[in-house]
Design an enzyme around this catalytic site. Structure first.
Site, short mmCIF file in Angstrom:
data_model
loop_
_atom_site.label_atom_id
_atom_site.label_comp_id
_atom_site.label_asym_id
_atom_site.label_seq_id
_atom_site.Cartn_x
_atom_site.Cartn_y
_atom_site.Cartn_z
N SER A 176 0.84 -1.20 0.00
CA SER A 176 0.00 0.00 0.00
C SER A 176 0.87 1.24 0.00
O SER A 176 2.00 1.23 0.50
CB SER A 176 -0.91 0.01 1.24
OG SER A 176 -1.53 1.27 1.42
N TYR A 189 -2.91 -1.30 9.76
CA TYR A 189 -2.89 -1.68 8.34
C TYR A 189 -1.57 -1.23 7.70
O TYR A 189 -0.91 -2.02 7.01
CB TYR A 189 -4.07 -1.07 7.61
CG TYR A 189 -4.06 -1.34 6.12
CD1 TYR A 189 -4.36 -2.60 5.63
CD2 TYR A 189 -3.71 -0.34 5.21
CE1 TYR A 189 -4.32 -2.86 4.27
CE2 TYR A 189 -3.67 -0.59 3.86
CZ TYR A 189 -3.98 -1.85 3.39
OH TYR A 189 -3.94 -2.11 2.04
#
Length: 284
Positions: A176, A189
């Site tokens: 990400s 995350y």
């Protein structure tokens, strides 16, 4: 700048969330005719039922690959993706279950090879996320769950796949933009995606002598089930508008990066990360 429908406020009390409940539906559809870049290949896509995983599965099928789709329990979405793969003239294999456990990952790899007779491409894409602005009180159960999904899952799946991968195989991990820039409301995350990046670079060094390439893709804000599944409605509304390009990305715009890395186009890429993020400047 590509136009897209406005994203209204919405939320789902589920992670992973369901693509078929989203408004508007994410755009997974490939834009160009296939030319056989993956002809004769078998790909395993974890989290292939929806979002980026669905777009990757359909694009790989268009380029000639047979596709195994591993997912948790989103049967409606998975069955729709399987039909989309078959509509491309390919074959889909659905394998539900929790990828956070090593035994299940071993079962997935064995099932794929038992059904198709080979395994050439592994896309470790399945993941979960939650908003955690109040990190001091983030629940232990959720923390353990996200680590199992986002760190153990790709590692166990890679372990299970390695005995079946040969020279020319490709492993692609989803990380990400948050692994590079951090995110104060996605602390857990972002941390797990940083682990994915380190795992990618380390495995690339380990597997180079076997002719197996290992790379990653670091998407920015993409309209997938992650968004209504983890964010409050007011944050979902008009999601992605703060990006340089003024909008969220669509899954099909990310899937092309996976195709590049999976095909011979990416033969000189290993230990690398591609950045479909709408204009965010991050370290390589």
């Amino acid at each position: 700048m590509t136009d897209q429908p406005k994203i209204p406020a919405q939320a789902q009390d589920k992670m992973p969330a369901d693509e078929h409940k989203m408004t508007p539906r994410p755009d997974y559809a490939p834009r160009h005719p296939g030319v056989g870049k993956l002809k004769g290949k078998v790909a395993l896509v974890t989290g292939g039922d929806s979002g980026i995983g669905r777009a990757v599965s359909v694009l790989f099928a268009r380029e000639g690959a047979k596709v195994a789709i591993a997912y948790l329990d989103e049967d409606t979405d998975a069955q729709e993706t399987a039909k989309l793969v078959e509509d491309e003239g390919s074959e889909a294999l659905l394998i539900p279950g929790d990828l956070g456990g090593k035994a299940h990952c071993e079962e997935v790899a064995a099932t794929v090879v038992g059904h198709f007779g080979q395994l050439d491409i592994v896309v470790n894409n399945a993941a979960q996320q939650w908003i955690d602005e109040d990190f001091a009180n983030f629940p232990e159960e959720k923390l353990r769950r996200i680590i199992a999904s986002n760190i153990y899952g790709p590692m166990f799946m890679t372990q299970a796949a390695l005995p079946h991968l040969g020279d020319g195989a490709s492993i692609i991990n989803t990380t990400s933009v948050n692994a590079y820039k951090g995110n104060d409301s996605l602390i857990t995350y972002s941390t797990t995606r940083g682990a994915t990046l380190a795992f990618t670079r380390s495995m690339a060094q380990t597997l180079a002598e076997r002719g197996i390439r290992v790379n990653a893709v670091a998407p920015g804000p993409i309209w997938t089930p992650f968004i209504p599944g983890s964010m409050p409605p007011e944050k979902v509304e008009d999601f992605g508008q703060k990006q340089l390009m003024g909008r969220a990305g669509q899954p099909w715009e990310v899937a092309t990066a996976y195709l590049f890395l999976a095909s011979s186009d990416g033969n000189y890429y290993t230990g690398q990360c591609l950045h479909p993020n709408g204009g965010a400047i991050v370290g390589a």
